[in-house]
Design a protein around this motif. Structure first.
Motif, PDB file in Angstrom:
ATOM      1  N   VAL A  47       0.848  -1.204   0.000  1.00 58.75           N
ATOM      2  CA  VAL A  47       0.000   0.000   0.000  1.00 58.75           C
ATOM      3  C   VAL A  47       0.879   1.249   0.000  1.00 58.75           C
ATOM      4  CG1 VAL A  47      -1.647   1.345   1.376  1.00 58.75           C
ATOM      5  CG2 VAL A  47      -2.005  -1.111   1.055  1.00 58.75           C
ATOM      6  N   VAL A  48       1.931   1.255   0.814  1.00 59.82           N
ATOM      7  CA  VAL A  48       2.856   2.392   0.862  1.00 59.82           C
ATOM      8  C   VAL A  48       3.512   2.604  -0.493  1.00 59.82           C
ATOM      9  CG1 VAL A  48       5.014   3.260   1.881  1.00 59.82           C
ATOM     10  CG2 VAL A  48       3.291   2.165   3.338  1.00 59.82           C
ATOM     11  N   ALA A  49       3.955   1.524  -1.103  1.00 58.99           N
ATOM     12  CA  ALA A  49       4.632   1.620  -2.398  1.00 58.99           C
ATOM     13  C   ALA A  49       3.689   2.119  -3.486  1.00 58.99           C
ATOM     14  CB  ALA A  49       5.203   0.257  -2.782  1.00 58.99           C
ATOM     15  N   LEU A  50       2.476   1.607  -3.510  1.00 59.71           N
ATOM     16  CA  LEU A  50       1.519   2.019  -4.546  1.00 59.71           C
ATOM     17  C   LEU A  50       1.051   3.456  -4.348  1.00 59.71           C
ATOM     18  CD1 LEU A  50      -0.539  -1.268  -4.899  1.00 59.71           C
ATOM     19  CD2 LEU A  50       1.193  -0.358  -6.462  1.00 59.71           C
ATOM     20  N   ALA A  51       1.063   3.930  -3.117  1.00 62.65           N
ATOM     21  CA  ALA A  51       0.640   5.307  -2.835  1.00 62.65           C
ATOM     22  C   ALA A  51       1.586   6.330  -3.468  1.00 62.65           C
ATOM     23  CB  ALA A  51       0.559   5.531  -1.330  1.00 62.65           C
ATOM     24  N   LYS A  52       2.759   5.890  -3.855  1.00 64.16           N
ATOM     25  CA  LYS A  52       3.725   6.791  -4.489  1.00 64.16           C
ATOM     26  C   LYS A  52       3.138   7.442  -5.745  1.00 64.16           C
ATOM     27  CE  LYS A  52       8.413   6.823  -6.341  1.00 64.16           C
ATOM     28  NZ  LYS A  52       9.636   6.033  -6.519  1.00 64.16           N
ATOM     29  N   ARG A  90      -2.700   4.411   3.527  1.00 66.84           N
ATOM     30  CA  ARG A  90      -2.533   5.015   2.195  1.00 66.84           C
ATOM     31  C   ARG A  90      -2.500   6.537   2.307  1.00 66.84           C
ATOM     32  NH1 ARG A  90      -4.943   7.401  -2.168  1.00 66.84           N
ATOM     33  NH2 ARG A  90      -6.845   7.759  -1.005  1.00 66.84           N
ATOM     34  N   ARG A  91      -3.377   7.098   3.130  1.00 70.44           N
ATOM     35  CA  ARG A  91      -3.419   8.551   3.298  1.00 70.44           C
ATOM     36  C   ARG A  91      -2.085   9.077   3.837  1.00 70.44           C
ATOM     37  NH1 ARG A  91      -8.273  11.091   2.932  1.00 70.44           N
ATOM     38  NH2 ARG A  91      -7.534  12.799   4.228  1.00 70.44           N
ATOM     39  N   ILE A  92      -1.564   8.414   4.878  1.00 68.45           N
ATOM     40  CA  ILE A  92      -0.275   8.836   5.449  1.00 68.45           C
ATOM     41  C   ILE A  92       0.825   8.702   4.402  1.00 68.45           C
ATOM     42  CG2 ILE A  92       1.557   7.992   7.017  1.00 68.45           C
ATOM     43  CD1 ILE A  92      -0.332   9.932   8.382  1.00 68.45           C
ATOM     44  N   ALA A  93       0.797   7.614   3.648  1.00 67.02           N
ATOM     45  CA  ALA A  93       1.825   7.391   2.634  1.00 67.02           C
ATOM     46  C   ALA A  93       1.749   8.442   1.525  1.00 67.02           C
ATOM     47  CB  ALA A  93       1.702   5.983   2.052  1.00 67.02           C
ATOM     48  N   HIS A  98       4.436  13.164  -0.772  1.00 63.83           N
ATOM     49  CA  HIS A  98       4.375  14.540  -1.280  1.00 63.83           C
ATOM     50  C   HIS A  98       5.003  15.568  -0.340  1.00 63.83           C
ATOM     51  CE1 HIS A  98       1.965  13.896  -4.911  1.00 63.83           C
ATOM     52  NE2 HIS A  98       1.411  12.909  -4.237  1.00 63.83           N
ATOM     53  N   HIS A  99       4.935  15.337   0.983  1.00 63.01           N
ATOM     54  CA  HIS A  99       5.369  16.353   1.939  1.00 63.01           C
ATOM     55  C   HIS A  99       6.407  15.880   2.950  1.00 63.01           C
ATOM     56  CE1 HIS A  99       2.265  18.995   0.441  1.00 63.01           C
ATOM     57  NE2 HIS A  99       1.324  18.112   0.727  1.00 63.01           N
ATOM     58  N   GLY A 100       6.867  14.653   2.850  1.00 61.94           N
ATOM     59  CA  GLY A 100       7.852  14.146   3.809  1.00 61.94           C
ATOM     60  C   GLY A 100       7.276  14.066   5.215  1.00 61.94           C
ATOM     61  N   TYR A 101       8.003  14.632   6.171  1.00 63.30           N
ATOM     62  CA  TYR A 101       7.579  14.581   7.569  1.00 63.30           C
ATOM     63  C   TYR A 101       6.536  15.639   7.915  1.00 63.30           C
ATOM     64  CZ  TYR A 101      11.337  11.328   8.657  1.00 63.30           C
ATOM     65  OH  TYR A 101      12.140  10.221   8.702  1.00 63.30           O
ATOM     66  N   VAL A 102       6.211  16.511   6.995  1.00 64.16           N
ATOM     67  CA  VAL A 102       5.263  17.587   7.275  1.00 64.16           C
ATOM     68  C   VAL A 102       3.847  17.090   6.978  1.00 64.16           C
ATOM     69  CG1 VAL A 102       4.664  19.989   6.819  1.00 64.16           C
ATOM     70  CG2 VAL A 102       7.045  19.241   6.614  1.00 64.16           C
TER      71      VAL A 102
END
Length: 142
Positions: A47-52, A90-93, A98-102
């Motif tokens: 999920v993290v990878a696909l969220a890219k 997915r939302r966090i990813a 897009h925004h890194g740690y922000v």
């Protein structure tokens, strides 16, 4: 059964070798690997990878007009996931790609409310950051 496993493994290798999802995250995904406590499962890493590839707009609820136009013109459907836990991931990813740690505190709270830990949040963001750094280095070399 062994042929099925081999097929899964081969699909994984082709996916990682094509670097479709990037270095660090792609190497973290291991098919059918049980997750250690406090880590993400292979499905969650996927999920993290696909969220890219998801846009920030995918986090908004599509309106009726947008849905109708998508139906008429064959636009890509919204990538939202039916599972609430995976959707929070997915939302966090997406936000982290897009925004890194922000990331807004309410999104981190939603992530925690879905059953994830602060350590898992750090794993996700650190992995995405490492992938982005590797991509920058690669672009700099060429």
């Amino acid at each position: 059964m062994a042929a099925e496993r081999k097929g899964i493994r081969m699909a994984y290798l082709a996916f990682a070798e094509g670097d479709a999802v990037g270095g660090q995250v792609a190497h973290t995904i291991a098919p059918n690997a049980p997750a250690a406590p406090g880590t993400l499962t292979s499905l969650e890493w996927l999920v993290v990878a696909l969220a890219k590839n998801d846009r920030l707009s995918s986090l908004r609820t599509p309106g009726r007009l947008s849905t109708a136009l998508g139906t008429v013109f064959g636009m890509r459907p919204n990538p939202r996931l039916a599972d609430e836990r995976l959707e929070a991931l997915r939302r966090i990813a997406v936000l982290s790609w897009h925004h890194g740690y922000v990331v807004e505190g309410r999104e981190v709270e939603r992530f925690r409310a879905a059953g994830f830990t602060d350590a898992q949040y750090e794993q996700v963001v650190d992995s995405i950051g490492a992938d982005q750094m590797a991509q920058r280095k690669e672009r700099f070399r060429h």
